[in-house]
Design a protein around this motif. Sequence first.
Motif, PDB file in Angstrom:
ATOM      1  N   LEU A  16       0.820  -1.206   0.000  1.00  0.00           N
ATOM      2  CA  LEU A  16       0.000   0.000   0.000  1.00  0.00           C
ATOM      3  C   LEU A  16       0.858   1.262   0.000  1.00  0.00           C
ATOM      4  O   LEU A  16       0.520   2.261  -0.631  1.00  0.00           O
ATOM      5  N   THR A  17       1.968   1.218   0.710  1.00  0.00           N
ATOM      6  CA  THR A  17       2.902   2.340   0.699  1.00  0.00           C
ATOM      7  C   THR A  17       3.443   2.572  -0.710  1.00  0.00           C
ATOM      8  O   THR A  17       3.598   3.708  -1.156  1.00  0.00           O
ATOM      9  N   ALA A  18       3.712   1.483  -1.421  1.00  0.00           N
ATOM     10  CA  ALA A  18       4.173   1.587  -2.803  1.00  0.00           C
ATOM     11  C   ALA A  18       3.098   2.199  -3.693  1.00  0.00           C
ATOM     12  O   ALA A  18       3.375   3.051  -4.543  1.00  0.00           O
ATOM     13  N   LEU A  19       1.844   1.779  -3.488  1.00  0.00           N
ATOM     14  CA  LEU A  19       0.739   2.323  -4.275  1.00  0.00           C
ATOM     15  C   LEU A  19       0.581   3.820  -4.012  1.00  0.00           C
ATOM     16  O   LEU A  19       0.389   4.614  -4.941  1.00  0.00           O
ATOM     17  N   ASP A  20       0.686   4.212  -2.759  1.00  0.00           N
ATOM     18  CA  ASP A  20       0.577   5.622  -2.391  1.00  0.00           C
ATOM     19  C   ASP A  20       1.679   6.449  -3.063  1.00  0.00           C
ATOM     20  O   ASP A  20       1.433   7.551  -3.561  1.00  0.00           O
ATOM     21  N   ALA A  21       2.894   5.920  -3.080  1.00  0.00           N
ATOM     22  CA  ALA A  21       4.019   6.648  -3.686  1.00  0.00           C
ATOM     23  C   ALA A  21       3.802   6.847  -5.184  1.00  0.00           C
ATOM     24  O   ALA A  21       4.072   7.929  -5.725  1.00  0.00           O
ATOM     25  N   VAL A  22       3.316   5.827  -5.864  1.00  0.00           N
ATOM     26  CA  VAL A  22       3.071   5.945  -7.305  1.00  0.00           C
ATOM     27  C   VAL A  22       1.952   6.954  -7.570  1.00  0.00           C
ATOM     28  O   VAL A  22       2.034   7.766  -8.498  1.00  0.00           O
ATOM     29  N   ALA A  23       0.919   6.930  -6.740  1.00  0.00           N
ATOM     30  CA  ALA A  23      -0.193   7.875  -6.916  1.00  0.00           C
ATOM     31  C   ALA A  23       0.280   9.317  -6.725  1.00  0.00           C
ATOM     32  O   ALA A  23      -0.120  10.216  -7.460  1.00  0.00           O
ATOM     33  N   ARG A  24       1.134   9.550  -5.749  1.00  0.00           N
ATOM     34  CA  ARG A  24       1.609  10.906  -5.487  1.00  0.00           C
ATOM     35  C   ARG A  24       2.571  11.392  -6.565  1.00  0.00           C
ATOM     36  O   ARG A  24       2.567  12.576  -6.917  1.00  0.00           O
ATOM     37  N   GLU A  25       3.396  10.501  -7.086  1.00  0.00           N
ATOM     38  CA  GLU A  25       4.420  10.905  -8.046  1.00  0.00           C
ATOM     39  C   GLU A  25       3.976  10.784  -9.495  1.00  0.00           C
ATOM     40  O   GLU A  25       4.566  11.397 -10.378  1.00  0.00           O
TER      41      GLU A  25
END
Length: 318
Positions: A16-25
């Motif tokens: 989920l942390t990885a998904l959040d990072a991709v969404a933000r960037e």
Amino acid sequence: MLPGLECKVPIFSVALTALDAVAREGSIQRGAARLRLAPSALLRQLRRLEDEIGAPLLTRARTGSRLTPAGEAMLAELRQWQGGLRRLRGTVLALKGVQQGELRLGAMDGLVNGVLRDAVLDFHRAHPRLHLSIAVSGTEAGLRALLAGELDALLAFNLPRRRELRLLGSWTLDFGCVVARGHPLAGRKSVRFNDCLAHRIVLQDGSIAVRGMLETRFAHLFELAQPPVATNSIQLIKAVVAAGDALAFLTRADAAPELAAGTLVFLPVSDAGLGPETLALAEDARRAPAPTMGALSAAVQAALGGLASGSSSRGGRT
């Protein structure tokens, strides 16, 4: 809960942390760089999460990566969970007598150099170990962020009545015309809206709620006026008005520092139907109340001082 998900919380959390990072960037590569991971490692985490959910979470194109509807739903749940965890930590520390943690506040641009500044300083003096994170936006954007779990509280004008909102305090503020001290209208005790049309007007753009109110009530007068300057920055509006012969429509709180310094003059607008604005502090009623919200509401009350013509503080819904 998906079958077996309770046994996979650590893996699930990392993905989920990885998904959040991709969404933000907006891309796999930038998301991986944000987390200091190799893009291939980040992709493996996302694929494991997609296998667990049973649906794709990202679509990839030349211009970057976008979340699918399933990805958007997953990210919304993640941010709600992160916000809940922060509040839980703050509550536990408060029960131990320690005021520490993070409070994420959304606020409007017009308040930053006056009311918000004073409230933040007062709050920080009372809670020096509490980190206050402040995001500046309009009412609609701030409300979306609050309900998405990206903010803990929102200080904004004219919040809608919604079951999801818990009102912590509200203040009634005069709304009127603001001009520079040397402006031709500056010597009047009040003005009518059509008195203003002979002068340049600097307006809020459509992202700020008061623009819609003005256009709804005075549409015929807007058609007669010269095309105004429009911006989403109250600070810019005040700077333009103070520098020349333009005028703007603001609350006393928006222009409080400039009124105190004598660089701007506030003129009530006497037209029927142009009433005061309501500034409110609210949190998401679907979550447990944060222990420091009462102190934040008190700090806003103190910062407003005599600017508010009416106020209330309660824990109900708007």
